[in-house]
Write a protein that holds these residues in place. Sequence first.
Motif, PDB file in Angstrom:
ATOM      1  N   THR A   1       0.940  -1.205   0.003  1.00 45.32           N
ATOM      2  CA  THR A   1       0.214   0.048  -0.039  1.00 45.32           C
ATOM      3  C   THR A   1       0.793   1.416   0.082  1.00 45.32           C
ATOM      4  O   THR A   1       0.203   2.389  -0.153  1.00 45.32           O
ATOM      5  CB  THR A   1      -1.006   0.144   1.380  1.00 45.32           C
ATOM      6  OG1 THR A   1      -0.139  -0.462   2.412  1.00 45.32           O
ATOM      7  CG2 THR A   1      -2.255  -0.960   1.092  1.00 45.32           C
ATOM      8  N   ALA A   2       2.162   1.063   0.109  1.00 46.13           N
ATOM      9  CA  ALA A   2       3.200   2.337   0.262  1.00 46.13           C
ATOM     10  C   ALA A   2       2.942   3.063  -0.745  1.00 46.13           C
ATOM     11  O   ALA A   2       3.080   4.447  -0.611  1.00 46.13           O
ATOM     12  CB  ALA A   2       4.613   1.886   0.593  1.00 46.13           C
ATOM     13  N   ASP A   3       2.825   2.613  -2.166  1.00 46.97           N
ATOM     14  CA  ASP A   3       2.589   3.663  -3.020  1.00 46.97           C
ATOM     15  C   ASP A   3       1.192   4.244  -3.369  1.00 46.97           C
ATOM     16  O   ASP A   3       0.975   5.038  -4.323  1.00 46.97           O
ATOM     17  CB  ASP A   3       3.013   2.986  -4.468  1.00 46.97           C
ATOM     18  CG  ASP A   3       2.309   1.718  -4.784  1.00 46.97           C
ATOM     19  OD1 ASP A   3       1.739   1.412  -3.893  1.00 46.97           O
ATOM     20  OD2 ASP A   3       2.567   1.181  -5.955  1.00 46.97           O
ATOM     21  N   HIS A   4       0.164   3.998  -2.364  1.00 47.32           N
ATOM     22  CA  HIS A   4      -0.854   4.676  -2.220  1.00 47.32           C
ATOM     23  C   HIS A   4      -0.891   5.371  -0.917  1.00 47.32           C
ATOM     24  O   HIS A   4      -1.425   5.059   0.095  1.00 47.32           O
ATOM     25  CB  HIS A   4      -2.119   3.738  -2.405  1.00 47.32           C
ATOM     26  CG  HIS A   4      -2.239   3.077  -3.638  1.00 47.32           C
ATOM     27  ND1 HIS A   4      -2.664   3.767  -4.869  1.00 47.32           N
ATOM     28  CD2 HIS A   4      -1.993   1.808  -3.930  1.00 47.32           C
ATOM     29  CE1 HIS A   4      -2.464   2.726  -5.793  1.00 47.32           C
ATOM     30  NE2 HIS A   4      -2.222   1.691  -5.304  1.00 47.32           N
ATOM     31  N   PRO A   5      -0.129   6.493  -0.540  1.00 46.31           N
ATOM     32  CA  PRO A   5       0.145   6.935   0.644  1.00 46.31           C
ATOM     33  C   PRO A   5      -1.151   7.442   1.374  1.00 46.31           C
ATOM     34  O   PRO A   5      -1.317   7.375   2.525  1.00 46.31           O
ATOM     35  CB  PRO A   5       0.829   8.420   0.472  1.00 46.31           C
ATOM     36  CG  PRO A   5       1.274   8.022  -1.024  1.00 46.31           C
ATOM     37  CD  PRO A   5       0.429   7.363  -1.828  1.00 46.31           C
ATOM     38  N   ASP A   6      -2.235   7.739   0.825  1.00 48.72           N
ATOM     39  CA  ASP A   6      -3.605   8.108   1.495  1.00 48.72           C
ATOM     40  C   ASP A   6      -4.033   7.089   1.852  1.00 48.72           C
ATOM     41  O   ASP A   6      -4.626   6.944   3.309  1.00 48.72           O
ATOM     42  CB  ASP A   6      -4.200   9.039   0.445  1.00 48.72           C
ATOM     43  CG  ASP A   6      -4.507   8.232  -0.968  1.00 48.72           C
ATOM     44  OD1 ASP A   6      -3.476   7.544  -1.261  1.00 48.72           O
ATOM     45  OD2 ASP A   6      -5.598   8.557  -1.502  1.00 48.72           O
TER      46      ASP A   6
ATOM     47  N   LEU B   1      -2.411   4.022   2.930  1.00 45.88           N
ATOM     48  CA  LEU B   1      -1.550   3.824   3.894  1.00 45.88           C
ATOM     49  C   LEU B   1      -1.789   4.581   5.206  1.00 45.88           C
ATOM     50  O   LEU B   1      -2.058   4.116   6.381  1.00 45.88           O
ATOM     51  CB  LEU B   1      -0.077   3.468   3.790  1.00 45.88           C
ATOM     52  CG  LEU B   1       1.083   2.989   4.517  1.00 45.88           C
ATOM     53  CD1 LEU B   1       0.451   1.825   5.178  1.00 45.88           C
ATOM     54  CD2 LEU B   1       2.283   3.057   3.966  1.00 45.88           C
ATOM     55  N   GLN B   2      -1.836   5.823   5.043  1.00 45.92           N
ATOM     56  CA  GLN B   2      -2.181   6.748   5.936  1.00 45.92           C
ATOM     57  C   GLN B   2      -3.337   6.470   6.808  1.00 45.92           C
ATOM     58  O   GLN B   2      -3.307   6.502   8.059  1.00 45.92           O
ATOM     59  CB  GLN B   2      -1.929   8.078   5.703  1.00 45.92           C
ATOM     60  CG  GLN B   2      -0.331   8.660   5.622  1.00 45.92           C
ATOM     61  CD  GLN B   2      -0.343  10.494   5.560  1.00 45.92           C
ATOM     62  OE1 GLN B   2      -1.236  10.968   5.827  1.00 45.92           O
ATOM     63  NE2 GLN B   2       0.665  10.709   4.912  1.00 45.92           N
ATOM     64  N   SER B   3      -4.384   6.254   5.976  1.00 51.04           N
ATOM     65  CA  SER B   3      -5.636   6.117   6.601  1.00 51.04           C
ATOM     66  C   SER B   3      -5.476   4.534   7.493  1.00 51.04           C
ATOM     67  O   SER B   3      -6.268   4.576   8.482  1.00 51.04           O
ATOM     68  CB  SER B   3      -6.659   6.106   5.564  1.00 51.04           C
ATOM     69  OG  SER B   3      -7.836   5.092   5.575  1.00 51.04           O
ATOM     70  N   LEU B   4      -4.982   3.750   6.920  1.00 51.35           N
ATOM     71  CA  LEU B   4      -4.701   2.510   7.656  1.00 51.35           C
ATOM     72  C   LEU B   4      -4.033   2.542   8.951  1.00 51.35           C
ATOM     73  O   LEU B   4      -4.503   2.285  10.142  1.00 51.35           O
ATOM     74  CB  LEU B   4      -3.844   1.393   7.038  1.00 51.35           C
ATOM     75  CG  LEU B   4      -5.007   0.659   5.621  1.00 51.35           C
ATOM     76  CD1 LEU B   4      -3.832  -0.180   4.913  1.00 51.35           C
ATOM     77  CD2 LEU B   4      -6.052  -0.168   6.418  1.00 51.35           C
ATOM     78  N   MET B   5      -3.074   3.351   8.916  1.00 49.68           N
ATOM     79  CA  MET B   5      -2.353   3.608  10.248  1.00 49.68           C
ATOM     80  C   MET B   5      -3.044   4.641  11.151  1.00 49.68           C
ATOM     81  O   MET B   5      -3.079   4.566  12.242  1.00 49.68           O
ATOM     82  CB  MET B   5      -1.089   4.609   9.943  1.00 49.68           C
ATOM     83  CG  MET B   5       0.065   3.845   9.010  1.00 49.68           C
ATOM     84  SD  MET B   5       0.473   2.164   9.767  1.00 49.68           S
ATOM     85  CE  MET B   5       1.517   2.772  10.784  1.00 49.68           C
TER      86      MET B   5
END
Lengths: 250, 215
Positions: free
Chosen positions: A72-77, A79-83
């Motif tokens: 998911t790292a190349d979809h920052p939004d 990954l950020q939402s998961l975190m």
Amino acid sequence: MNPIDNVTFEVLDEIGVICLDNPPANELVIPGFIPVAIFKEWTDSASLKGLIIKGAGKNFSAGGNLDVIFKTADHPDILQSLMRDGLELLKFIRRLEIPIVAAINRVCFGAGLEIALACHIRVASANALLAFPESNQNLMPGMGGTAMLPGFSGFSQSAKMILGGDMINAADAKELGLVDFIAPKDQAFEYALTLMQKMTHGRPVKVITSIMKALKNSSDLSQDEAMAEETKLFCSLALDEAMRRKTSEA
Amino acid sequence: MTLQWTVEQGIGRLTLHQPPSNTMTMEFFRELQALMREIALLKPLKAIIISGSGRHFSSGADIDELLVSADHQTMLENYRALVLLEQLTIPVISAVRGVCLGSAFELALFSDFRICAADAVLGLPESTFNLMPGLGGIQRAAALTGKAAAIGIILRGDTFPAEDALRMGLVDAVVPKRNLQMISMAFATALPVNFVKADRVICLHKFLKPLHATI
């Protein structure tokens, strides 16, 4: 995938037991391993007096699933939402008004350790191993590990542990303040359950939540405000107890 | 009077006096508050030592009286007595032997230093009778020993020996029973005239440790 597939919940005699169930290492498939709404549903019961979080089988948890992170790292939004979901969950755990104990057998790494640090009390088995190994993969803790750890072990020890990425054993973890109680080998859950029973058995739920609220106030409010709240909570309990005694005399 | 007050060689001796276990009644808190206001105006004392009359420090508040008369105002007044104690510029030492429970432990937690005899038994047992510490004990215990340990002792409500309290950082020293008064007095005498609370830890290392080692 239904994220709740990898976590189970049961109630043992007024104590809720959350089990990270993704053997053998109980990796977290996503950071927010339980949606807050479901966590609330589980723990909202008025009769619940405490919670224990443990891992299925031998280990507590080896932490997050790196494949998911890198995919998911190349979809920052995304990954950020998961975190953020993970962070929200840990915040919810920290602010619970009943005690929550992490029962740590053997492996407790990365996000697993972040979960443990968010709990109110940590019991580790004598053969437990704790680590923030993220830097070995060119990452870092991402669910509050860097923010929480210094509160337990100070800045310099935290820097060493997170930058070094090395494992520490239960005895060293206790020395550093990361762990509060040491249980015999593989017995963290049994120890945590006994501790929880001693803390909650026979106590009205209101006594438990009042004490937990007052403790939470010690870091949330100024001393004067926390004190004023403490006496208010006390007076409310005193009133209940006076009533209880009157009724039992009658 | 439920407390006794004397001054010896510039050191104030405050003794909880309600034998056999020096229960802390509403009367006690009123007297304590009055004394604290008086002391704040006195010519400077070097230190104050708080102890219990007889074998015990104190078994804490009078629960029956508390349940009949505990309203928010009374509790705030009791709390104010402890705050006045804490706000004194004079260093305050609690010298603890025997039981030191509940409000009595809270009183000790408001002191600058806590020295225990090896036989001392401490605890915050309020939750075992469906109450909670209400005079700041929760806040002070959490600050001294961390939240996790504080949750443990307050929710379990069990008593623990002085050595455990020392390990948890809730008290500063454990000394043989027969030496408690002597060490407390010697420590009080050794404290600097211009004591400030920020020097607490330095004073422990500089004065209490050596005394402990030699006596």
